[in-house]
Design an enzyme around this catalytic site. Structure first.
Site: not given
Length: 256
Positions: A95, A206
């Site tokens: 990524k 998150t």
């Protein structure tokens, strides 16, 4: 769903940072059924070094690993981190993050394309973290990327899909390219919306890790992703401005 020819069972992808404990992380992955875990190379180390225990935990999750170049601000830094990740995790998936703005963590489009080009030439299979910009997406595809990961909102904000028009346009412009909405999601409903728009998967961290009950939130996102995908595949009705009765009026008795 396939990424670079690899079939993935779940359309939910989770990060591995910020959880209150390793046990909570493992339970969140179990209840979510996530198919891919992202890991930051900077927190890990091979052999008997400090990151070994965390690496053992991640391997025990039984999911595909997607190392990332989080925190990199230059082409050189991102490429070097990707090379370390391939050696450490034994995968060519990466990524790719190249941050260009400190406050918003927005990608640097110029450095991102250059790093993507270098890495694909070195045999990496790149998942670029990008904005919803159509021109930038085209440049990344030309650089060799076969997957795009546009943000929903800045990392860690929980704002959801802040540019629905841009995301719809990007999805429509490249209908055959696997796309993952990455970053900024805060609620399962936002993930469902992304899937209803035709995106192939969502990636978040998150919103789950910082929830009061991370495992429950992870399961909530998993259900939302499934619901959104089913809705997309069902070919939903087009919205309209005028009301239309759902109950037929033909044959209804009229009182005089």
């Amino acid at each position: 769903m396939r990424f670079y020819g690899t079939e993935i069972a779940s359309r939910l992808m989770l990060g591995t940072a910020q959880y209150p404990s390793p046990a909570v992380l493992a339970e969140a992955f179990r209840r979510s059924g996530a198919g891919i875990a992202t890991v930051s190379v900077r927190r890990e180390a091979g052999g008997e070094k400090a990151g070994a225990a965390f690496w053992d935990l991640v391997r025990e999750l039984g999911v595909s690993l997607l190392p990332n170049t989080a925190g990199c601000h230059s082409v050189r830094e991102a490429v070097t981190t990707a090379q370390m990740a391939r050696e450490l995790f034994g995968t060519s998936w990466i990524k790719l993050e190249v941050i260009g703005h400190t406050d918003t963590l927005q990608p640097d489009p110029f450095a991102l394309v250059e790093a993507a080009r270098i890495l694909t030439e070195e045999g990496f299979q790149v998942f670029p973290y990008t904005t919803e910009d159509v021109v930038l997406a085209d440049r990344l595809l030309n650089a060799g990327c076969e997957v795009l990961m546009p943000w929903g909102a800045p990392i860690g904000t929980g704002l959801g899909l802040t540019n629905i028009y841009g995301l719809r346009t990007l999805r429509a412009q490249f209908p055959d390219v696997p796309m993952v909405v990455d970053a900024g999601l805060g609620l399962p409903s936002q993930a469902a919306m992304a899937m209803e728009m035709g995106y192939d998967a969502v990636l978040l961290n998150t919103a789950v890790a910082k929830a009061g009950d991370p495992a429950a939130m992870a399961e909530g996102f998993a259900r939302a992703v499934e619901a959104g995908r089913l809705a997309f595949e069902a070919d939903p009705m087009e919205p309209r401005d005028m009301a239309a009765p759902s109950t037929p009026v033909i044959g209804k008795a009229f009182l005089s």
